[in-house]
Motif scaffolding. Structure first.
Motif, PDB file in Angstrom:
ATOM      1  N   ALA A 154     -10.547   0.004  10.746  1.00  0.00           N
ATOM      2  CA  ALA A 154      -9.818  -0.802  11.737  1.00  0.00           C
ATOM      3  C   ALA A 154      -9.204  -2.048  11.100  1.00  0.00           C
ATOM      4  N   ALA A 155      -9.861  -2.640  10.117  1.00  0.00           N
ATOM      5  CA  ALA A 155      -9.320  -3.819   9.425  1.00  0.00           C
ATOM      6  C   ALA A 155      -8.083  -3.439   8.621  1.00  0.00           C
ATOM      7  N   LYS A 156      -8.126  -2.290   7.998  1.00  0.00           N
ATOM      8  CA  LYS A 156      -6.963  -1.801   7.239  1.00  0.00           C
ATOM      9  C   LYS A 156      -5.793  -1.521   8.183  1.00  0.00           C
ATOM     10  N   THR A 157      -6.087  -0.888   9.299  1.00  0.00           N
ATOM     11  CA  THR A 157      -5.043  -0.600  10.294  1.00  0.00           C
ATOM     12  C   THR A 157      -4.450  -1.888  10.848  1.00  0.00           C
ATOM     13  N   ALA A 158      -5.281  -2.889  11.097  1.00  0.00           N
ATOM     14  CA  ALA A 158      -4.790  -4.180  11.599  1.00  0.00           C
ATOM     15  C   ALA A 158      -3.835  -4.815  10.592  1.00  0.00           C
ATOM     16  N   PHE A 159      -4.168  -4.723   9.306  1.00  0.00           N
ATOM     17  CA  PHE A 159      -3.287  -5.253   8.267  1.00  0.00           C
ATOM     18  C   PHE A 159      -1.952  -4.516   8.269  1.00  0.00           C
ATOM     19  N   LEU A 160      -1.995  -3.192   8.307  1.00  0.00           N
ATOM     20  CA  LEU A 160      -0.758  -2.403   8.292  1.00  0.00           C
ATOM     21  C   LEU A 160       0.088  -2.671   9.537  1.00  0.00           C
ATOM     22  N   ASP A 161      -0.550  -2.770  10.699  1.00  0.00           N
ATOM     23  CA  ASP A 161       0.174  -3.068  11.940  1.00  0.00           C
ATOM     24  C   ASP A 161       0.877  -4.420  11.855  1.00  0.00           C
ATOM     25  N   GLU A 162       0.142  -5.417  11.381  1.00  0.00           N
ATOM     26  CA  GLU A 162       0.726  -6.763  11.292  1.00  0.00           C
ATOM     27  C   GLU A 162       1.833  -6.811  10.241  1.00  0.00           C
ATOM     28  N   ALA A 163       1.656  -6.102   9.137  1.00  0.00           N
ATOM     29  CA  ALA A 163       2.700  -6.066   8.104  1.00  0.00           C
ATOM     30  C   ALA A 163       3.974  -5.443   8.657  1.00  0.00           C
ATOM     31  N   ALA A 164       3.855  -4.327   9.373  1.00  0.00           N
ATOM     32  CA  ALA A 164       5.029  -3.671   9.949  1.00  0.00           C
ATOM     33  C   ALA A 164       5.719  -4.568  10.976  1.00  0.00           C
ATOM     34  N   THR A 165       4.929  -5.222  11.814  1.00  0.00           N
ATOM     35  CA  THR A 165       5.490  -6.113  12.834  1.00  0.00           C
ATOM     36  C   THR A 165       6.214  -7.301  12.199  1.00  0.00           C
ATOM     37  N   GLU A 166       5.600  -7.913  11.187  1.00  0.00           N
ATOM     38  CA  GLU A 166       6.227  -9.046  10.487  1.00  0.00           C
ATOM     39  C   GLU A 166       7.548  -8.612   9.839  1.00  0.00           C
ATOM     40  N   THR A 210      -3.442  -2.136  -3.998  1.00  0.00           N
ATOM     41  CA  THR A 210      -4.477  -3.146  -4.164  1.00  0.00           C
ATOM     42  C   THR A 210      -5.813  -2.491  -4.514  1.00  0.00           C
ATOM     43  N   ASN A 211      -6.682  -3.285  -5.102  1.00  0.00           N
ATOM     44  CA  ASN A 211      -8.060  -2.837  -5.314  1.00  0.00           C
ATOM     45  C   ASN A 211      -8.996  -3.461  -4.269  1.00  0.00           C
ATOM     46  N   PHE A 212      -8.432  -4.166  -3.308  1.00  0.00           N
ATOM     47  CA  PHE A 212      -9.215  -4.754  -2.219  1.00  0.00           C
ATOM     48  C   PHE A 212      -9.760  -3.641  -1.326  1.00  0.00           C
ATOM     49  N   ARG A 213     -10.997  -3.762  -0.939  1.00  0.00           N
ATOM     50  CA  ARG A 213     -11.618  -2.792  -0.040  1.00  0.00           C
ATOM     51  C   ARG A 213     -11.785  -3.437   1.334  1.00  0.00           C
ATOM     52  N   PHE A 214     -11.064  -2.927   2.297  1.00  0.00           N
ATOM     53  CA  PHE A 214     -11.174  -3.438   3.656  1.00  0.00           C
ATOM     54  C   PHE A 214     -12.567  -3.114   4.203  1.00  0.00           C
ATOM     55  N   SER A 215     -13.067  -3.976   5.055  1.00  0.00           N
ATOM     56  CA  SER A 215     -14.436  -3.838   5.570  1.00  0.00           C
ATOM     57  C   SER A 215     -14.609  -2.619   6.471  1.00  0.00           C
ATOM     58  N   GLN A 224      -2.783 -12.821   2.149  1.00  0.00           N
ATOM     59  CA  GLN A 224      -3.939 -13.702   1.972  1.00  0.00           C
ATOM     60  C   GLN A 224      -4.828 -13.718   3.214  1.00  0.00           C
ATOM     61  N   LYS A 225      -4.218 -13.705   4.386  1.00  0.00           N
ATOM     62  CA  LYS A 225      -4.980 -13.718   5.634  1.00  0.00           C
ATOM     63  C   LYS A 225      -5.936 -12.528   5.711  1.00  0.00           C
ATOM     64  N   HIS A 226      -5.472 -11.366   5.288  1.00  0.00           N
ATOM     65  CA  HIS A 226      -6.276 -10.153   5.431  1.00  0.00           C
ATOM     66  C   HIS A 226      -7.160  -9.849   4.222  1.00  0.00           C
ATOM     67  N   THR A 227      -6.849 -10.408   3.058  1.00  0.00           N
ATOM     68  CA  THR A 227      -7.599 -10.042   1.848  1.00  0.00           C
ATOM     69  C   THR A 227      -8.253 -11.221   1.143  1.00  0.00           C
ATOM     70  N   GLN A 228      -7.861 -12.431   1.455  1.00  0.00           N
ATOM     71  CA  GLN A 228      -8.350 -13.649   0.797  1.00  0.00           C
ATOM     72  C   GLN A 228      -8.120 -13.611  -0.726  1.00  0.00           C
ATOM     73  N   VAL A 229      -7.159 -12.822  -1.178  1.00  0.00           N
ATOM     74  CA  VAL A 229      -6.871 -12.718  -2.607  1.00  0.00           C
ATOM     75  C   VAL A 229      -6.243 -14.029  -3.113  1.00  0.00           C
ATOM     76  N   ASP A 230      -6.588 -14.396  -4.325  1.00  0.00           N
ATOM     77  CA  ASP A 230      -6.010 -15.558  -4.995  1.00  0.00           C
ATOM     78  C   ASP A 230      -4.490 -15.369  -5.058  1.00  0.00           C
ATOM     79  N   PRO A 231      -3.708 -16.345  -4.619  1.00  0.00           N
ATOM     80  CA  PRO A 231      -2.247 -16.169  -4.636  1.00  0.00           C
ATOM     81  C   PRO A 231      -1.676 -15.919  -6.030  1.00  0.00           C
ATOM     82  N   TYR A 232      -2.398 -16.312  -7.077  1.00  0.00           N
ATOM     83  CA  TYR A 232      -1.936 -16.050  -8.437  1.00  0.00           C
ATOM     84  C   TYR A 232      -2.197 -14.611  -8.858  1.00  0.00           C
ATOM     85  N   ARG A 233      -2.832 -13.840  -7.970  1.00  0.00           N
ATOM     86  CA  ARG A 233      -3.090 -12.426  -8.248  1.00  0.00           C
ATOM     87  C   ARG A 233      -2.332 -11.534  -7.259  1.00  0.00           C
TER      88      ARG A 233
END
Length: 118
Positions: A16-28, A8-13, A91-100
């Motif tokens: 810790a936000a990036k880690t939270a995304f990775l943790d949730e992705a692995a758990t899901e 992605t070209n999304f820049r996490f704030s 989308q929850k973590h990046t707010q990216v347009d679903p068409y992207r």
């Protein structure tokens, strides 16, 4: 080993936000794939991405998996659940347009996959 390789070209704030995304992705993924969390690999690359003459946020994810036994007769239902849940998480973590958001799914055979031994 189930793997999620994401770019992605999304820049996490914050880190810790990036880690939270990775943790949730692995758990899901562990939940969806019915695998123990230590057997899940999640990768995220920050990279330049350009689509439709725009550098707006875009997200690509490739998921390699072994089809859970309970979906042996209904792979379409499994793929829908996996796609829907991962789309929602991204989308929850990046707010990216679903068409992207682009996702690719690759089923591995049990014989050809890494075997978790823990």
């Amino acid at each position: 080993m189930p793997i999620a390789q994401m770019k992605t070209n999304f820049r996490f704030s914050a880190p810790a936000a990036k880690t939270a995304f990775l943790d949730e992705a692995a758990t899901e993924l562990a939940d969806i794939l019915k695998k123990p969390l230590p057997a899940i690999m999640v990768m995220l690359d920050d990279c330049s991405m350009y689509m439709n003459k725009s550098e707006d946020t875009v997200f690509f994810a490739e998921f390699r998996y072994i089809l859970p036994q309970e979906y042996a007769d209904n792979k379409a239902a499994f793929l829908k659940e996996l796609a829907d849940r991962m789309l929602s998480l991204i989308q929850k973590h990046t707010q990216v347009d679903p068409y992207r958001i682009y996702m690719q799914f690759t089923e591995m055979t049990r014989e050809g996959a890494w075997k978790y031994t823990g």
